[in-house]
Design a protein around this motif. Structure first.
Motif, PDB file in Angstrom:
ATOM      1  N   ARG A   1      34.755  61.211  27.062  1.00 53.93           N
ATOM      2  CA  ARG A   1      33.836  61.982  27.918  1.00 53.93           C
ATOM      3  C   ARG A   1      32.528  62.276  27.182  1.00 53.93           C
ATOM      4  O   ARG A   1      31.453  62.219  27.772  1.00 53.93           O
ATOM      5  N   ASP A   2      32.615  62.560  25.891  1.00 56.77           N
ATOM      6  CA  ASP A   2      31.393  62.787  25.103  1.00 56.77           C
ATOM      7  C   ASP A   2      30.541  61.526  25.046  1.00 56.77           C
ATOM      8  O   ASP A   2      29.316  61.582  25.110  1.00 56.77           O
ATOM      9  N   THR A   3      31.224  60.395  24.877  1.00 61.87           N
ATOM     10  CA  THR A   3      30.494  59.122  24.808  1.00 61.87           C
ATOM     11  C   THR A   3      29.787  58.871  26.145  1.00 61.87           C
ATOM     12  O   THR A   3      28.622  58.437  26.174  1.00 61.87           O
ATOM     13  N   ILE A   4      30.472  59.173  27.227  1.00 59.07           N
ATOM     14  CA  ILE A   4      29.875  58.995  28.562  1.00 59.07           C
ATOM     15  C   ILE A   4      28.704  59.971  28.742  1.00 59.07           C
ATOM     16  O   ILE A   4      27.646  59.602  29.246  1.00 59.07           O
ATOM     17  N   PHE A   5      28.888  61.188  28.259  1.00 55.27           N
ATOM     18  CA  PHE A   5      27.812  62.177  28.347  1.00 55.27           C
ATOM     19  C   PHE A   5      26.552  61.689  27.619  1.00 55.27           C
ATOM     20  O   PHE A   5      25.447  61.755  28.143  1.00 55.27           O
ATOM     21  N   LYS A   6      26.756  61.159  26.403  1.00 49.86           N
ATOM     22  CA  LYS A   6      25.597  60.727  25.613  1.00 49.86           C
ATOM     23  C   LYS A   6      24.854  59.586  26.295  1.00 49.86           C
ATOM     24  O   LYS A   6      23.655  59.469  26.198  1.00 49.86           O
ATOM     25  N   LYS A   7      25.597  58.718  26.974  1.00 49.48           N
ATOM     26  CA  LYS A   7      24.938  57.553  27.573  1.00 49.48           C
ATOM     27  C   LYS A   7      24.483  57.801  29.015  1.00 49.48           C
ATOM     28  O   LYS A   7      23.431  57.337  29.426  1.00 49.48           O
ATOM     29  N   TRP A   8      25.287  58.531  29.782  1.00 51.03           N
ATOM     30  CA  TRP A   8      24.981  58.639  31.228  1.00 51.03           C
ATOM     31  C   TRP A   8      24.682  60.069  31.688  1.00 51.03           C
ATOM     32  O   TRP A   8      24.407  60.280  32.860  1.00 51.03           O
ATOM     33  N   GLY A   9      24.839  61.036  30.792  1.00 52.84           N
ATOM     34  CA  GLY A   9      24.459  62.395  31.171  1.00 52.84           C
ATOM     35  C   GLY A   9      25.605  63.259  31.658  1.00 52.84           C
ATOM     36  O   GLY A   9      26.738  62.803  31.840  1.00 52.84           O
ATOM     37  N   ARG A  10      25.281  64.515  31.866  1.00 48.29           N
ATOM     38  CA  ARG A  10      26.282  65.544  32.173  1.00 48.29           C
ATOM     39  C   ARG A  10      27.026  65.288  33.479  1.00 48.29           C
ATOM     40  O   ARG A  10      28.242  65.389  33.549  1.00 48.29           O
ATOM     41  N   LYS A  11      26.283  64.908  34.523  1.00 50.63           N
ATOM     42  CA  LYS A  11      26.912  64.765  35.833  1.00 50.63           C
ATOM     43  C   LYS A  11      27.973  63.654  35.788  1.00 50.63           C
ATOM     44  O   LYS A  11      29.093  63.824  36.285  1.00 50.63           O
ATOM     45  N   ALA A  12      27.614  62.552  35.170  1.00 54.81           N
ATOM     46  CA  ALA A  12      28.557  61.424  35.076  1.00 54.81           C
ATOM     47  C   ALA A  12      29.779  61.837  34.260  1.00 54.81           C
ATOM     48  O   ALA A  12      30.929  61.570  34.628  1.00 54.81           O
ATOM     49  N   ALA A  13      29.525  62.515  33.146  1.00 59.47           N
ATOM     50  CA  ALA A  13      30.635  62.911  32.265  1.00 59.47           C
ATOM     51  C   ALA A  13      31.576  63.903  32.942  1.00 59.47           C
ATOM     52  O   ALA A  13      32.792  63.844  32.776  1.00 59.47           O
ATOM     53  N   ASP A  14      30.976  64.806  33.725  1.00 60.02           N
ATOM     54  CA  ASP A  14      31.801  65.827  34.387  1.00 60.02           C
ATOM     55  C   ASP A  14      32.587  65.269  35.568  1.00 60.02           C
ATOM     56  O   ASP A  14      33.619  65.812  35.940  1.00 60.02           O
ATOM     57  N   SER A  15      32.073  64.224  36.182  1.00 60.13           N
ATOM     58  CA  SER A  15      32.735  63.781  37.410  1.00 60.13           C
ATOM     59  C   SER A  15      33.674  62.588  37.217  1.00 60.13           C
ATOM     60  O   SER A  15      34.573  62.387  38.025  1.00 60.13           O
ATOM     61  N   ILE A  16      33.513  61.819  36.170  1.00 60.98           N
ATOM     62  CA  ILE A  16      34.351  60.617  36.035  1.00 60.98           C
ATOM     63  C   ILE A  16      35.805  61.014  35.703  1.00 60.98           C
ATOM     64  O   ILE A  16      36.054  61.939  34.927  1.00 60.98           O
ATOM     65  N   ARG A  17      36.739  60.296  36.333  1.00 54.91           N
ATOM     66  CA  ARG A  17      38.145  60.593  36.042  1.00 54.91           C
ATOM     67  C   ARG A  17      38.634  59.692  34.914  1.00 54.91           C
ATOM     68  O   ARG A  17      38.426  58.481  34.938  1.00 54.91           O
ATOM     69  N   ILE A  18      39.287  60.311  33.947  1.00 56.38           N
ATOM     70  CA  ILE A  18      39.861  59.559  32.823  1.00 56.38           C
ATOM     71  C   ILE A  18      41.370  59.764  32.865  1.00 56.38           C
ATOM     72  O   ILE A  18      41.869  60.881  32.681  1.00 56.38           O
ATOM     73  N   LEU A  19      42.084  58.679  33.140  1.00 58.77           N
ATOM     74  CA  LEU A  19      43.543  58.734  33.259  1.00 58.77           C
ATOM     75  C   LEU A  19      44.176  58.437  31.914  1.00 58.77           C
ATOM     76  O   LEU A  19      43.613  57.712  31.096  1.00 58.77           O
ATOM     77  N   TYR A  20      45.359  58.956  31.715  1.00 55.59           N
ATOM     78  CA  TYR A  20      46.142  58.588  30.538  1.00 55.59           C
ATOM     79  C   TYR A  20      47.262  57.637  30.972  1.00 55.59           C
ATOM     80  O   TYR A  20      47.872  57.837  32.038  1.00 55.59           O
ATOM     81  N   GLY A  21      47.553  56.636  30.167  1.00 52.38           N
ATOM     82  CA  GLY A  21      48.677  55.745  30.444  1.00 52.38           C
ATOM     83  C   GLY A  21      49.417  55.408  29.175  1.00 52.38           C
ATOM     84  O   GLY A  21      48.832  55.279  28.089  1.00 52.38           O
ATOM     85  N   GLY A  22      50.729  55.268  29.281  1.00 55.99           N
ATOM     86  CA  GLY A  22      51.559  54.939  28.127  1.00 55.99           C
ATOM     87  C   GLY A  22      52.793  55.804  28.134  1.00 55.99           C
ATOM     88  O   GLY A  22      52.762  56.961  27.707  1.00 55.99           O
ATOM     89  N   SER A  23      53.907  55.256  28.699  1.00 54.79           N
ATOM     90  CA  SER A  23      55.189  55.966  28.730  1.00 54.79           C
ATOM     91  C   SER A  23      55.109  57.336  29.397  1.00 54.79           C
ATOM     92  O   SER A  23      55.758  58.284  28.953  1.00 54.79           O
ATOM     93  N   VAL A  24      54.315  57.426  30.465  1.00 50.41           N
ATOM     94  CA  VAL A  24      54.299  58.675  31.241  1.00 50.41           C
ATOM     95  C   VAL A  24      55.584  58.756  32.062  1.00 50.41           C
ATOM     96  O   VAL A  24      56.004  57.769  32.682  1.00 50.41           O
TER      97      VAL A  24
END
Ligand code: PGA
Length: 249
Positions: free
Chosen positions: A189-212
């Motif tokens: 999310r920080d990487t996204i914030f640095k490149k695309w800004g606050r709105k993009a970082a706050d709204s993008i969904r980041i899923l976790y996967g791996g033996s859920v």
């Protein structure tokens, strides 16, 4: 507030009759779910049957891969339009199995993601480090490289979902500890914030996967930057997939 999203990756399991049965069970189990967005990604041969079974239900359907060309002499490949036309709304791109077994590169991920966005499919772009990379302290460098290599050229990333799937946790029964996953999600999310800004970082969904699994879903989701799951093995049984979604209530 980001609404959680749970996607089931059925991989190369389930013939059409089994897929339809699974979809029918999910339909019954999850008909009242309004707290999460839900997606299932069956194999290509099951797409039509599952889409028809889930008509009118809030479970959307995705594919596990696509090719970036519109059409042509590409034996064995499936185009974005074929998926859209069949009723797919989502597509998984750059899964670690595609990277490791089929040699997919970040450049391929970029082309596939662009093709999906161009036609109006929602891409779930996967990133994740191997155990060796984690042990050598290269996790952030690898993740950042995959993220920017795959989607760095887009100006607008609002149509994207990211899935962080540590390779060492996929199908191994070894889940990342919630804090371990959260650290990488925060970094993404920080990487996204640095490149695309606050709105993009706050709204993008980041899923976790791996033996859920139902047993660990609640704990993992309680971390701030984890917005849902990409589930493999546990998505092949209606009970466990539904229980994972119920854990997010
Ligand atoms: P798993 O797979 O849940 O079986 O570990 C996750 C995935 O590969 O997307």
């Amino acid at each position: 507030m980001r609404k959680p999203l749970v996607a089931g990756n059925w991989k190369m399991f389930t013939v059409p009759s089994v897929s339809i049965k699974l979809a029918a069970e999910l339909k019954t189990r999850l008909s009242d779910c309004d707290w999460a967005d839900m997606v299932v990604c069956p194999p290509y041969t099951s797409l039509a049957g599952v889409i028809s079974e889930l008509k009118g239900i809030a479970i959307e359907v995705g594919a596990q891969n696509l090719y970036w060309e519109k059409e042509g002499a590409f034996t064995g490949e499936i185009s974005p339009k074929m998926l859209l036309d069949s009723g797919c709304k989502w597509v998984i791109i750059g899964h670690s199995e595609r990277r490791a077994i089929f040699g997919e590169t970040d450049e391929n991920v970029f082309k596939k993601t662009r093709a999906a966005l161009d036609i109006g499919l929602n891409p779930i772009v996967c990133v994740g480090e191997s155990l060796e990379q984690r042990d050598s302290g290269a996790t952030e460098e690898v993740i950042k490289g995959q993220l920017l290599g795959g989607i760095g050229e887009f100006i607008d990333i609002s149509g994207l979902t990211i899935a962080y799937e540590p390779v060492w946790a996929i199908g191994t029964g070894r889940t990342a500890a919630p804090q371990q996953a959260q650290d990488v999600h925060r970094f993404l999310r920080d990487t996204i914030f640095k490149k695309w800004g606050r709105k993009a970082a706050d709204s993008i969904r980041i899923l976790y996967g791996g033996s859920v699994k139902p047993e660990n879903a609640g704990d993992i989701r309680s971390e701030n930057d984890i917005d849902g799951f990409l589930v493999g093995g546990a998505s092949l049984k209606a009970d466990s997939f539904a229980a994972i979604i119920e854990a997010l209530k």
